[in-house]
Write a protein that holds these residues in place. Structure first.
Motif, PDB file in Angstrom:
ATOM      1  N   MET A   1       0.769  -1.267  -0.123  1.00 49.27           N
ATOM      2  CA  MET A   1       0.582   0.409  -0.075  1.00 49.27           C
ATOM      3  C   MET A   1       1.029   1.462   0.241  1.00 49.27           C
ATOM      4  O   MET A   1       1.697   1.546   0.371  1.00 49.27           O
ATOM      5  CB  MET A   1      -0.931   0.074   1.455  1.00 49.27           C
ATOM      6  N   PRO A   2       0.416   2.684  -1.121  1.00 52.78           N
ATOM      7  CA  PRO A   2       1.152   3.522  -0.672  1.00 52.78           C
ATOM      8  C   PRO A   2       1.162   3.841   0.658  1.00 52.78           C
ATOM      9  O   PRO A   2       0.372   4.354   1.270  1.00 52.78           O
ATOM     10  CB  PRO A   2       0.974   4.305  -2.057  1.00 52.78           C
ATOM     11  N   ALA A   3       2.396   4.610   0.999  1.00 54.72           N
ATOM     12  CA  ALA A   3       2.761   5.158   2.182  1.00 54.72           C
ATOM     13  C   ALA A   3       2.203   6.396   2.500  1.00 54.72           C
ATOM     14  O   ALA A   3       1.374   6.754   3.658  1.00 54.72           O
ATOM     15  CB  ALA A   3       4.311   5.251   2.431  1.00 54.72           C
ATOM     16  N   ALA A   4       1.523   6.838   0.970  1.00 52.25           N
ATOM     17  CA  ALA A   4       1.404   8.465   1.054  1.00 52.25           C
ATOM     18  C   ALA A   4      -0.540   8.296   1.716  1.00 52.25           C
ATOM     19  O   ALA A   4      -0.808   9.053   2.048  1.00 52.25           O
ATOM     20  CB  ALA A   4       1.463   9.047  -0.196  1.00 52.25           C
ATOM     21  N   MET A   5      -0.467   7.212   1.423  1.00 49.20           N
ATOM     22  CA  MET A   5      -2.269   6.838   1.311  1.00 49.20           C
ATOM     23  C   MET A   5      -2.835   6.147   3.249  1.00 49.20           C
ATOM     24  O   MET A   5      -4.021   5.543   3.244  1.00 49.20           O
ATOM     25  CB  MET A   5      -2.215   5.619   0.611  1.00 49.20           C
ATOM     26  N   ALA A  29      -9.411   6.643  -5.605  1.00 49.25           N
ATOM     27  CA  ALA A  29      -8.375   7.364  -6.922  1.00 49.25           C
ATOM     28  C   ALA A  29      -8.707   9.028  -7.310  1.00 49.25           C
ATOM     29  O   ALA A  29      -9.888   9.120  -6.594  1.00 49.25           O
ATOM     30  CB  ALA A  29      -9.986   6.883  -8.016  1.00 49.25           C
ATOM     31  N   LYS A  30      -7.815   8.541  -7.935  1.00 47.55           N
ATOM     32  CA  LYS A  30      -7.638  10.343  -8.402  1.00 47.55           C
ATOM     33  C   LYS A  30      -7.418  10.852  -9.808  1.00 47.55           C
ATOM     34  O   LYS A  30      -6.778  10.157 -10.367  1.00 47.55           O
ATOM     35  CB  LYS A  30      -6.323  10.877  -7.777  1.00 47.55           C
ATOM     36  N   ASN A  31      -8.469  11.538 -10.425  1.00 45.66           N
ATOM     37  CA  ASN A  31      -8.085  12.102 -11.448  1.00 45.66           C
ATOM     38  C   ASN A  31      -8.164  10.637 -12.642  1.00 45.66           C
ATOM     39  O   ASN A  31      -6.773  11.022 -13.671  1.00 45.66           O
ATOM     40  CB  ASN A  31      -6.573  13.108 -11.882  1.00 45.66           C
ATOM     41  N   GLY A  32      -9.011   9.995 -12.067  1.00 46.68           N
ATOM     42  CA  GLY A  32      -9.413   8.779 -13.094  1.00 46.68           C
ATOM     43  C   GLY A  32      -7.879   7.502 -13.421  1.00 46.68           C
ATOM     44  O   GLY A  32      -8.064   6.473 -13.818  1.00 46.68           O
ATOM     45  N   LYS A  33      -7.216   7.608 -11.994  1.00 41.55           N
ATOM     46  CA  LYS A  33      -6.317   6.569 -11.189  1.00 41.55           C
ATOM     47  C   LYS A  33      -6.647   5.932 -10.234  1.00 41.55           C
ATOM     48  O   LYS A  33      -6.516   6.721  -9.347  1.00 41.55           O
ATOM     49  CB  LYS A  33      -4.922   7.288 -11.575  1.00 41.55           C
ATOM     50  N   ILE A  34      -6.561   4.824 -10.567  1.00 43.23           N
ATOM     51  CA  ILE A  34      -7.126   4.190  -9.226  1.00 43.23           C
ATOM     52  C   ILE A  34      -5.432   3.731  -8.747  1.00 43.23           C
ATOM     53  O   ILE A  34      -4.632   3.310  -8.804  1.00 43.23           O
ATOM     54  CB  ILE A  34      -7.970   2.929  -9.125  1.00 43.23           C
ATOM     55  N   LEU A  35      -5.657   4.879  -7.041  1.00 36.05           N
ATOM     56  CA  LEU A  35      -4.593   5.106  -6.506  1.00 36.05           C
ATOM     57  C   LEU A  35      -4.196   3.669  -5.435  1.00 36.05           C
ATOM     58  O   LEU A  35      -3.272   2.905  -4.624  1.00 36.05           O
ATOM     59  CB  LEU A  35      -4.309   6.153  -5.871  1.00 36.05           C
ATOM     60  N   LEU A  36      -5.489   3.526  -4.340  1.00 41.66           N
ATOM     61  CA  LEU A  36      -5.224   2.470  -3.206  1.00 41.66           C
ATOM     62  C   LEU A  36      -6.733   1.023  -3.905  1.00 41.66           C
ATOM     63  O   LEU A  36      -7.762   1.562  -4.097  1.00 41.66           O
ATOM     64  CB  LEU A  36      -5.600   3.124  -2.470  1.00 41.66           C
ATOM     65  N   ALA A  37      -6.252   0.222  -3.471  1.00 37.11           N
ATOM     66  CA  ALA A  37      -7.009  -0.840  -3.660  1.00 37.11           C
ATOM     67  C   ALA A  37      -7.365  -1.796  -2.541  1.00 37.11           C
ATOM     68  O   ALA A  37      -6.079  -2.549  -2.865  1.00 37.11           O
ATOM     69  CB  ALA A  37      -7.251  -1.334  -4.938  1.00 37.11           C
ATOM     70  N   ILE A 362      -8.664  12.066   3.147  1.00 34.24           N
ATOM     71  CA  ILE A 362      -8.262  12.953   1.900  1.00 34.24           C
ATOM     72  C   ILE A 362      -7.025  13.710   2.888  1.00 34.24           C
ATOM     73  O   ILE A 362      -6.021  14.125   1.894  1.00 34.24           O
ATOM     74  CB  ILE A 362      -9.601  13.240   0.987  1.00 34.24           C
ATOM     75  N   SER A 363      -7.705  13.884   3.422  1.00 30.80           N
ATOM     76  CA  SER A 363      -6.522  15.731   3.869  1.00 30.80           C
ATOM     77  C   SER A 363      -5.268  15.028   4.367  1.00 30.80           C
ATOM     78  O   SER A 363      -3.970  15.596   4.411  1.00 30.80           O
ATOM     79  CB  SER A 363      -7.256  16.625   4.857  1.00 30.80           C
ATOM     80  N   THR A 364      -5.098  13.566   5.248  1.00 35.27           N
ATOM     81  CA  THR A 364      -3.781  13.525   5.163  1.00 35.27           C
ATOM     82  C   THR A 364      -3.454  12.946   4.272  1.00 35.27           C
ATOM     83  O   THR A 364      -1.963  12.688   4.725  1.00 35.27           O
ATOM     84  CB  THR A 364      -3.998  12.334   6.615  1.00 35.27           C
ATOM     85  N   THR A 367       1.548  13.877  -0.473  1.00 33.72           N
ATOM     86  CA  THR A 367       1.721  13.582  -2.017  1.00 33.72           C
ATOM     87  C   THR A 367       1.138  12.738  -2.334  1.00 33.72           C
ATOM     88  O   THR A 367       1.224  11.327  -1.818  1.00 33.72           O
ATOM     89  CB  THR A 367       3.587  13.518  -2.535  1.00 33.72           C
ATOM     90  N   TRP A 368       0.073  13.045  -3.344  1.00 31.81           N
ATOM     91  CA  TRP A 368      -0.959  11.710  -4.027  1.00 31.81           C
ATOM     92  C   TRP A 368       0.202  10.632  -4.703  1.00 31.81           C
ATOM     93  O   TRP A 368       0.875  11.487  -5.511  1.00 31.81           O
ATOM     94  CB  TRP A 368      -1.995  12.134  -4.551  1.00 31.81           C
ATOM     95  N   PRO A 369       0.393   9.024  -4.750  1.00 33.26           N
ATOM     96  CA  PRO A 369       0.663   8.893  -5.125  1.00 33.26           C
ATOM     97  C   PRO A 369       0.877   8.612  -7.155  1.00 33.26           C
ATOM     98  O   PRO A 369      -0.089   9.461  -7.475  1.00 33.26           O
ATOM     99  CB  PRO A 369       0.072   6.817  -5.151  1.00 33.26           C
ATOM    100  N   THR A 370       1.929   8.617  -7.909  1.00 38.06           N
ATOM    101  CA  THR A 370       1.471   8.602  -9.697  1.00 38.06           C
ATOM    102  C   THR A 370       1.151   7.121 -10.010  1.00 38.06           C
ATOM    103  O   THR A 370       0.944   7.068 -11.374  1.00 38.06           O
ATOM    104  CB  THR A 370       2.431   9.057  -9.992  1.00 38.06           C
ATOM    105  N   THR A 371       1.782   6.245  -9.239  1.00 35.86           N
ATOM    106  CA  THR A 371       1.072   4.572  -9.746  1.00 35.86           C
ATOM    107  C   THR A 371       0.157   4.435 -10.382  1.00 35.86           C
ATOM    108  O   THR A 371      -1.023   4.248  -9.226  1.00 35.86           O
ATOM    109  CB  THR A 371       1.979   3.396  -9.575  1.00 35.86           C
ATOM    110  N   ASP A 372      -0.216   4.318 -11.208  1.00 37.79           N
ATOM    111  CA  ASP A 372      -1.770   4.053 -11.513  1.00 37.79           C
ATOM    112  C   ASP A 372      -2.402   3.137 -11.157  1.00 37.79           C
ATOM    113  O   ASP A 372      -1.400   1.475 -11.870  1.00 37.79           O
ATOM    114  CB  ASP A 372      -2.598   4.291 -12.849  1.00 37.79           C
ATOM    115  N   LEU A 373      -2.902   2.195 -10.252  1.00 40.91           N
ATOM    116  CA  LEU A 373      -3.183   0.919 -10.300  1.00 40.91           C
ATOM    117  C   LEU A 373      -4.292  -0.199 -10.820  1.00 40.91           C
ATOM    118  O   LEU A 373      -4.549  -1.316 -11.294  1.00 40.91           O
ATOM    119  CB  LEU A 373      -4.111   0.124  -8.466  1.00 40.91           C
ATOM    120  N   THR A 374      -4.895   0.698 -11.652  1.00 44.38           N
ATOM    121  CA  THR A 374      -5.974  -0.079 -12.488  1.00 44.38           C
ATOM    122  C   THR A 374      -5.504  -0.867 -14.060  1.00 44.38           C
ATOM    123  O   THR A 374      -6.779  -1.935 -13.976  1.00 44.38           O
ATOM    124  CB  THR A 374      -6.601   1.707 -13.920  1.00 44.38           C
TER     125      THR A 374
END
Length: 378
Positions: A1-5, A29-37, A362-364, A367-374
């Protein structure tokens, strides 16, 4: 899991522990990318422990309404119907019991202004014993039985004058989809809405544990009911035969995973293979009664409000015995879906608090991850 999340993960673990939830899911997700599942918890199946996966299937209850409303928006987009057309005309419903039924348009059906108020006359989708007795028909009931029962009764208010959440209205919408498309409701949604965007897992759920799909989680409830899926009169766990799952199809009958629903939400971000710009604007349009006192309104299958960055927040929850779900599309392109295998019952903390809990998560994220898990899940 991304640490940022990690804030999302902590929130889910705390929420499920406080409510004794054994199976849960979250997708962000953010901007059409799934960032955490993530899947949370486990269950026993054939004597073995199964971990909940990000792709495990859950009943999603009323998150199903966004699918049904989009299906009618798509049929209108394709010139098969106008959303101003009347449901009684399309389905050949008698207006003898209440002539006002003739004025119930598809807009009113989908925006919950059609005239049915479950707080006044009960919810026909959850009233099988009374309908069976009134019509003299055995279990299981079918859509035609529910429609016969409801059509013979007066509406609870004049269509178009107020909002009252109506599962029955969405059940009728499913029958309209079948009539206009010449396909089953499930086939139309899967082929015309989901397949074009690569979503293949969702399908209509079934009533009994023995009928569950291979990757579907079990459902928990402290309550039992008399079975409404057969004439045995047996007392059963409420999630397994205490209500008729197939009859819930268009108002709350789908099973899916959180990643499926988050990806489904992308359909409403911009014109694409499923809905064009006009259709999306229709989905989020204000009803004729305007906004609620809190500034929100119910569009087509979504609650809607203006947000603080000049766009719209849209959300919905789902609740049935053994299921609670919540999905939101909020500011700055963020969306999330959480699903659980039980809902709020006697002695359990508030389940609706998942909305502000995930909002605060969300406020935690600094920096949002950039890797798209889709691509991992589709």
């Amino acid at each position: 899991m991304p640490a940022a999340m990690a804030g999302f993960d902590t929130a889910m673990k705390t929420y499920t522990a406080e409510r004794n939830i054994s199976c849960a899911q979250l997708a962000v997700a953010k901007n059409g990318k799934i960032l955490l599942a993530r899947g949370y918890g486990s269950y026993l199946k054939n004597g073995a422990t199964v971990l909940v996966q990000p792709t495990s299937l859950f009943r999603i209850a009323s998150l199903s309404k966004s699918l049904t409303a989009a299906a009618l928006a798509r049929l209108a987009q394709d010139g098969k119907v106008s959303l101003g057309d009347k449901v009684a005309t399309i389905l050949g419903l008698s207006t003898t019991a209440d002539p006002r039924l003739a004025s119930v348009s598809l807009w009113r059906l989908l925006q919950h202004t059609g005239g049915w108020d479950r707080d006044v006359s009960t919810d026909p989708l959850w009233n099988d014993p009374a309908i069976s007795t009134a019509l003299g028909v055995p279990f299981p009931l079918h859509h035609a039985d529910i429609m016969k029962y409801a059509t013979a009764r007066k509406l609870d208010f004049a269509p178009g004058t107020k909002h009252a959440y109506s599962n029955y209205g969405y059940m009728l919408a499913g029958r309209v989809i079948e009539k206009l498309s010449g396909m089953s409701y499930e086939s139309y949604v899967r082929q015309r809405l989901l397949a074009p965007v690569g979503i293949t897992r969702p399908r209509l759920g079934r009533s009994l544990a023995a009928e569950a799909f291979s990757t579907e989680v079990p459902y928990a409830s402290q309550f039992t009911r008399k079975s409404v899926v057969d004439g045995s009169g047996a007392t059963v766990p409420y999630p397994y035969g205490g209500f008729n799952m197939p009859n819930q199809d268009a108002n709350g009958g789908w099973v899916a995973s959180a990643v499926d629903m988050v990806k489904w939400g992308f359909v409403f971000d911009a014109a694409g293979a499923v809905l064009n710009k006009t259709s999306i604007s229709r989905v989020f349009a204000k009803p004729e009664i305007g906004m609620n006192p809190d500034g929100s309104w119910y569009g087509l299958g979504w609650h809607v409000r203006n947000n603080n960055v000049g766009a719209l927040n849209t959300w919905h929850n789902g609740s049935m015995p053994g299921t609670f779900s919540f999905m939101a599309r909020v500011q700055n392109g963020v969306s999330y879906c959480a699903i659980f295998n039980r809902r709020e019952e006697t002695g359990t903390p508030d389940f609706d608090s998942i909305d502000p809990i995930l909002g605060r998560a969300i406020s935690t994220v600094k920096t949002w991850p950039t890797t798209d898990l889709t691509s991992r899940y589709f």
